[in-house]
Design a protein around this motif. Structure first.
Motif, PDB file in Angstrom:
ATOM      1  N   SER A   6      -8.288   9.964   3.951  1.00  0.00           N
ATOM      2  CA  SER A   6      -7.059  10.118   4.719  1.00  0.00           C
ATOM      3  C   SER A   6      -5.915   9.433   3.979  1.00  0.00           C
ATOM      4  N   ALA A   7      -4.694   9.728   4.366  1.00  0.00           N
ATOM      5  CA  ALA A   7      -3.532   9.158   3.683  1.00  0.00           C
ATOM      6  C   ALA A   7      -3.542   7.634   3.748  1.00  0.00           C
ATOM      7  N   ALA A   8      -3.875   7.077   4.913  1.00  0.00           N
ATOM      8  CA  ALA A   8      -3.879   5.616   5.067  1.00  0.00           C
ATOM      9  C   ALA A   8      -4.979   4.987   4.212  1.00  0.00           C
ATOM     10  N   GLU A   9      -6.171   5.591   4.217  1.00  0.00           N
ATOM     11  CA  GLU A   9      -7.274   5.063   3.411  1.00  0.00           C
ATOM     12  C   GLU A   9      -6.961   5.185   1.926  1.00  0.00           C
ATOM     13  N   ARG A  10      -6.323   6.278   1.554  1.00  0.00           N
ATOM     14  CA  ARG A  10      -5.993   6.512   0.154  1.00  0.00           C
ATOM     15  C   ARG A  10      -5.018   5.462  -0.362  1.00  0.00           C
ATOM     16  N   ALA A  11      -4.017   5.122   0.450  1.00  0.00           N
ATOM     17  CA  ALA A  11      -3.020   4.139   0.036  1.00  0.00           C
ATOM     18  C   ALA A  11      -3.652   2.768  -0.192  1.00  0.00           C
ATOM     19  N   CYS A  12      -4.526   2.345   0.704  1.00  0.00           N
ATOM     20  CA  CYS A  12      -5.180   1.048   0.572  1.00  0.00           C
ATOM     21  C   CYS A  12      -6.130   1.035  -0.620  1.00  0.00           C
ATOM     22  N   ALA A  13      -6.900   2.115  -0.779  1.00  0.00           N
ATOM     23  CA  ALA A  13      -7.833   2.198  -1.900  1.00  0.00           C
ATOM     24  C   ALA A  13      -7.090   2.201  -3.227  1.00  0.00           C
ATOM     25  N   LEU A  14      -5.924   2.806  -3.267  1.00  0.00           N
ATOM     26  CA  LEU A  14      -5.136   2.851  -4.498  1.00  0.00           C
ATOM     27  C   LEU A  14      -4.629   1.460  -4.872  1.00  0.00           C
TER      28      LEU A  14
ATOM     29  N   CYS B 153       0.829  -1.209   0.000  1.00  0.00           N
ATOM     30  CA  CYS B 153       0.000   0.000   0.000  1.00  0.00           C
ATOM     31  C   CYS B 153       0.863   1.258   0.000  1.00  0.00           C
ATOM     32  N   ALA B 154       1.870   1.277   0.855  1.00  0.00           N
ATOM     33  CA  ALA B 154       2.726   2.467   0.958  1.00  0.00           C
ATOM     34  C   ALA B 154       3.539   2.689  -0.305  1.00  0.00           C
ATOM     35  N   GLN B 155       3.835   1.625  -1.036  1.00  0.00           N
ATOM     36  CA  GLN B 155       4.702   1.732  -2.213  1.00  0.00           C
ATOM     37  C   GLN B 155       3.985   2.308  -3.424  1.00  0.00           C
ATOM     38  N   VAL B 156       2.652   2.253  -3.459  1.00  0.00           N
ATOM     39  CA  VAL B 156       1.924   2.780  -4.609  1.00  0.00           C
ATOM     40  C   VAL B 156       1.345   4.164  -4.352  1.00  0.00           C
ATOM     41  N   ALA B 157       1.620   4.717  -3.180  1.00  0.00           N
ATOM     42  CA  ALA B 157       1.003   5.986  -2.788  1.00  0.00           C
ATOM     43  C   ALA B 157       1.309   7.127  -3.751  1.00  0.00           C
TER      44      ALA B 157
END
Length: 241
Positions: free
Chosen positions: A158-166, A135-139
């Motif tokens: 949020s940043a955490a939700e955005r990373a997972c959704a991405l 998740c963090a690698q595609v942010a």
């Protein structure tokens, strides 16, 4: 227990995949649990597959690729009711796996310690899997992954939700591209939206596909693309007996 026997024993039943033939069947495998069968797995590969494995520079990558090819052969052999070594599976010019004769559509994905495989009788299917740790690698890949509407929706999270959704978007779009037979062509990934559970119409191919997120896992995210109305049945293969 031999490799093929262990695989068969780990399936839900001997008839798994044969009792509802118009379903798309997805299998998720933890590579580490099947590493003890590496030597037997290597014996199932054909010369083209062995050549690809030899090009891997790291032992870990070679192990994952070997088991991916071998387990995929075991899965196809299960559906075709034949020995995995004689399954006529090949890669097309884009690297997508194809079963000779066209009786089954199939797809294969591996990332980190996870392998995902899908099979569908007489239909296009695509599957993709990624470890949640990615998740963090595609942010920072929003512009290359997201349609403008998707990017706008993500910006409100949020940043955490955005990373997972991405990352969820990534696996859905990868699954879609694989089902369309362009699994290695990602340049236009941001040109279309890929909501889960919705019919998609891709102008270039004219093919409608539905994207299904597989059962949520704390360790991975995976998606399957197939035609509307085709149920998706997934199974997490347990550790080898």
């Amino acid at each position: 227990m031999k490799f093929d026997e262990a695989f068969a024993a780990s399936l839900p039943s001997p008839e798994w995949g044969h009792d509802a033939r118009r379903s798309a069947w997805a299998l998720i495998v933890d590579v580490g649990q099947w590493a003890p069968y590496l030597a037997e797995a290597r014996q199932l590969l054909d010369q083209r597959e062995l050549a690809r494995v030899r090009r891997m520079r790291r032992d870990g990558d070679a192990l994952v690729l070997t088991l991916s090819y071998a387990l995929h052969r075991l899965l196809l052999g299960h559906f075709l009711r034949t020995h995995p070594a004689v399954v006529d599976v090949y890669r097309d010019h884009l690297g997508c796996p194809r079963v000779a004769g066209g009786a089954y559509g199939t797809s294969l994905s591996h990332s980190g310690q996870w392998i995902a495989m899908a099979v569908l009788e007489r239909g296009s299917v695509g599957i993709d899997i990624e470890p949640r740790e990615r998740c963090a690698q595609v942010a920072e890949l929003v512009e290359s992954i997201c349609h403008p509407d998707e990017a706008a929706a993500l910006s409100r999270r949020s940043a955490a939700e955005r990373a997972c959704a991405l990352l969820k978007l990534w696996v859905r779009k990868e699954a879609l591209l694989k089902a369309l037979g362009v699994g290695l062509t990602r340049d236009d990934m941001a040109s279309f939206a890929a909501p889960a559970g919705s019919d998609l119409f891709i102008d270039r191919s004219g093919e409608r596909l539905v994207l299904t997120m597989l059962d949520q896992s704390a360790a991975w995210l995976a998606a399957v693309a197939c035609a509307p109305g085709v149920p998706v049945q997934s199974f997490l293969l347990p550790a080898a007996p």
